[in-house]
Write a protein that holds these residues in place. Sequence first.
Motif, short mmCIF file in Angstrom:
data_model
loop_
_atom_site.label_atom_id
_atom_site.label_comp_id
_atom_site.label_asym_id
_atom_site.label_seq_id
_atom_site.Cartn_x
_atom_site.Cartn_y
_atom_site.Cartn_z
N VAL A 1 -7.00 -1.91 7.76
CA VAL A 1 -8.06 -1.30 6.94
C VAL A 1 -9.39 -1.33 7.69
O VAL A 1 -10.12 -0.33 7.72
CB VAL A 1 -8.17 -2.05 5.59
N TRP A 2 -9.71 -2.47 8.29
CA TRP A 2 -10.95 -2.59 9.08
C TRP A 2 -10.99 -1.56 10.20
O TRP A 2 -11.99 -0.88 10.41
CB TRP A 2 -11.05 -4.01 9.63
N ALA A 3 -9.88 -1.44 10.94
CA ALA A 3 -9.83 -0.51 12.06
C ALA A 3 -9.92 0.94 11.58
O ALA A 3 -10.52 1.79 12.25
CB ALA A 3 -8.53 -0.71 12.85
N GLY A 4 -9.33 1.24 10.41
CA GLY A 4 -9.44 2.59 9.87
C GLY A 4 -10.87 2.94 9.54
O GLY A 4 -11.32 4.07 9.78
N VAL A 5 -11.62 1.98 9.00
CA VAL A 5 -13.03 2.20 8.70
C VAL A 5 -13.81 2.43 10.00
O VAL A 5 -14.66 3.33 10.08
CB VAL A 5 -13.61 1.01 7.92
N VAL A 6 -13.52 1.64 11.03
CA VAL A 6 -14.21 1.81 12.31
C VAL A 6 -13.87 3.18 12.91
O VAL A 6 -14.75 3.88 13.42
CB VAL A 6 -13.81 0.69 13.29
N GLY A 7 -12.59 3.57 12.84
CA GLY A 7 -12.18 4.84 13.42
C GLY A 7 -12.79 6.04 12.74
O GLY A 7 -13.02 7.08 13.37
N SER A 8 -13.08 5.94 11.45
CA SER A 8 -13.67 7.06 10.72
C SER A 8 -15.16 6.89 10.49
O SER A 8 -15.79 7.74 9.86
CB SER A 8 -12.97 7.23 9.36
N GLY A 9 -15.73 5.80 11.00
CA GLY A 9 -17.14 5.52 10.77
C GLY A 9 -18.06 6.56 11.37
O GLY A 9 -19.16 6.81 10.84
N ALA A 10 -17.65 7.16 12.50
CA ALA A 10 -18.49 8.18 13.12
C ALA A 10 -18.66 9.38 12.20
O ALA A 10 -19.78 9.91 12.06
CB ALA A 10 -17.88 8.60 14.46
N VAL A 11 -17.58 9.82 11.57
CA VAL A 11 -17.67 10.94 10.64
C VAL A 11 -18.56 10.58 9.45
O VAL A 11 -19.35 11.40 8.98
CB VAL A 11 -16.26 11.35 10.15
N PHE A 12 -18.43 9.34 8.99
CA PHE A 12 -19.29 8.86 7.91
C PHE A 12 -20.76 8.95 8.32
O PHE A 12 -21.62 9.35 7.52
CB PHE A 12 -18.89 7.42 7.57
N GLY A 13 -21.05 8.58 9.56
CA GLY A 13 -22.42 8.68 10.06
C GLY A 13 -22.92 10.12 10.10
O GLY A 13 -24.08 10.40 9.77
N PHE A 14 -22.03 11.04 10.52
CA PHE A 14 -22.43 12.45 10.55
C PHE A 14 -22.73 12.95 9.15
O PHE A 14 -23.66 13.74 8.94
CB PHE A 14 -21.30 13.30 11.17
N LEU A 15 -21.92 12.52 8.17
CA LEU A 15 -22.16 12.95 6.79
C LEU A 15 -23.50 12.44 6.27
O LEU A 15 -24.24 13.17 5.60
CB LEU A 15 -21.03 12.43 5.89
N ILE A 16 -23.82 11.20 6.58
CA ILE A 16 -25.11 10.64 6.16
C ILE A 16 -26.25 11.46 6.75
O ILE A 16 -27.18 11.88 6.04
CB ILE A 16 -25.23 9.17 6.59
N THR A 17 -26.19 11.69 8.06
CA THR A 17 -27.26 12.42 8.72
C THR A 17 -27.39 13.83 8.17
O THR A 17 -28.50 14.29 7.86
CB THR A 17 -26.99 12.49 10.24
#
Length: 543
Positions: free
Chosen positions: A154-170
């Motif tokens: 679960v932790w690694a999945g969050v890290v792997g998709s965190g970049a997309v999450f950052g793009f959505l925030i921006t």
Amino acid sequence: MSDTLVEFRQDIDSGLAQLSIRRRYWLLAVACMDVSIVIASMVALNAALPDIARQTTATQAQLTWVIDGYTLVLACLLLPAGAIGDRYGRRGALLTGLAVFVLASAAPLMFDDPPQLIAARAVAGAGAAFIMPATLSLLTAAFPKSERNKAIGVWAGVVGSGAVFGFLITGGLLHFWAWQSIFAAFALAGAGLFVLTCTVPSSRDDDAAPLDWIGAILIGVAVAVFVLGVVEAPVRGWTDPLVWGCMSTGIALAAAFTVVELKRRHPLLDVRLFRKPDFATGAVGVTFLFFANFGYFFVSMQYIQLVMGYSPIQTAIALCPLMIPVLALGATTHLYLPRLGLRVCVSLGLLVIAAGLMCMRLLQLDSTYLDYTWPLVIISIGIGLCTAPTTSAIMSAVPDEKQGVASAVNDTTREVGAALGIAVAGSILAANYQNHLGPKLSGLPAEVREPLLSSLAEALAVVGQLGPEGTAVGQLAKQAFLDATNSALLVMAAVLAVAALFVGVWAPGRDGAQLRVVRRLRSQETPQPDDRSWQWSRAGRGW
């Protein structure tokens, strides 16, 4: 909610081993939220750079360091920060990192000169260096081995998709407010996470050895100097004395670190761990996974925005399909990893990513979003297959009391791989773009050719000033960019194929044995009684 928080707080010192299932999963939720803010901050400012440049008159070099200053400081402090967490308490390290991150994120709301922005981002990177390893080491100390792969997945999945999450925030923030809103959002989110983190228990090495400050300084400087050379390579060229000098110095300092650590009674990192097939496989797999991941993001985001014409928020939404396989495969790691084994998961994952990158080379100037999406899904499946297993391999190879250092190794290889991926993809993209476009612009004046050859973004900004031929020149620039992108994708796919070959030969399989052991058994060579790989094979057990 308040009653739950009080209950957690009352049992804060009871020890991780006695945590109930509910408390363990609360820790997992908080740790995932904490690490997501680190990853999101790593990429969130990319889409805001044009606005920052216009309002602060920052140069291109300064804009580069607004992004790279965070990554550089984060990378060089990870190992010392992980060791500090192991010795003095991982929750304390996590809270310290969050406090520093919040203050550094709030600073640009008051100080917005380019040097001040760069300094604030560097300090935020220092805070992130304490957050990232602490989140993973807290999880591995809290979860029993029977459930550890699930939590790490679960932790690694969050890290792997965190970049997309950052793009959505921006994208969402820039759609409504100015670029300063990004820093305000991170400051507020960090403050909220600080409060939540106070509700989770801590852990530490009960037999803490003295900190290896010499090793910490050596490896910190080694990583910093090496990454500095890597991030300067796309601008200066790989043959520039600063680039190869920094990279050579970094490698030399890493070699010195190895020699020093072998002689120390209490080393910062026991470098003998790299002899272990599972640890080495995890480190290599994470490095090349993030090499491909961030190299792909670098070229793909430009394609979506400059060729397909998407806005920042549309770009973030377009990348969302990436998150689904990564999160799903991360959360189910405990189901397929024991059945397939580390070797199959990682080598297959790297090959699937390489196949997805090759499929991306089929895109044309008039390709639709559907044409873009199906190779993206292939890439995301590959990322999901090897993200959690590589992290699990690194963490499982190290004793529980040294989980902070193991997590820091995992995170350092991520940062080095990401920096290399961006540098390699950026260098290939820039060189091939100029090579493809230059001969086609020979009839234009030098003052017009220079911005056209600088980048596709600059070319599209000036084609409107060229009159009737501007449209044709813009198409030439887009085609040159597409050809250059295909060259970068080909190189990254080839590198991943080589990495997959290494993993296939060196990594342990489902029974814990390596291929060389399998060959020896097939040749009917009698194993030694203390050969652990033979014993695991006979027992039919995994790692």
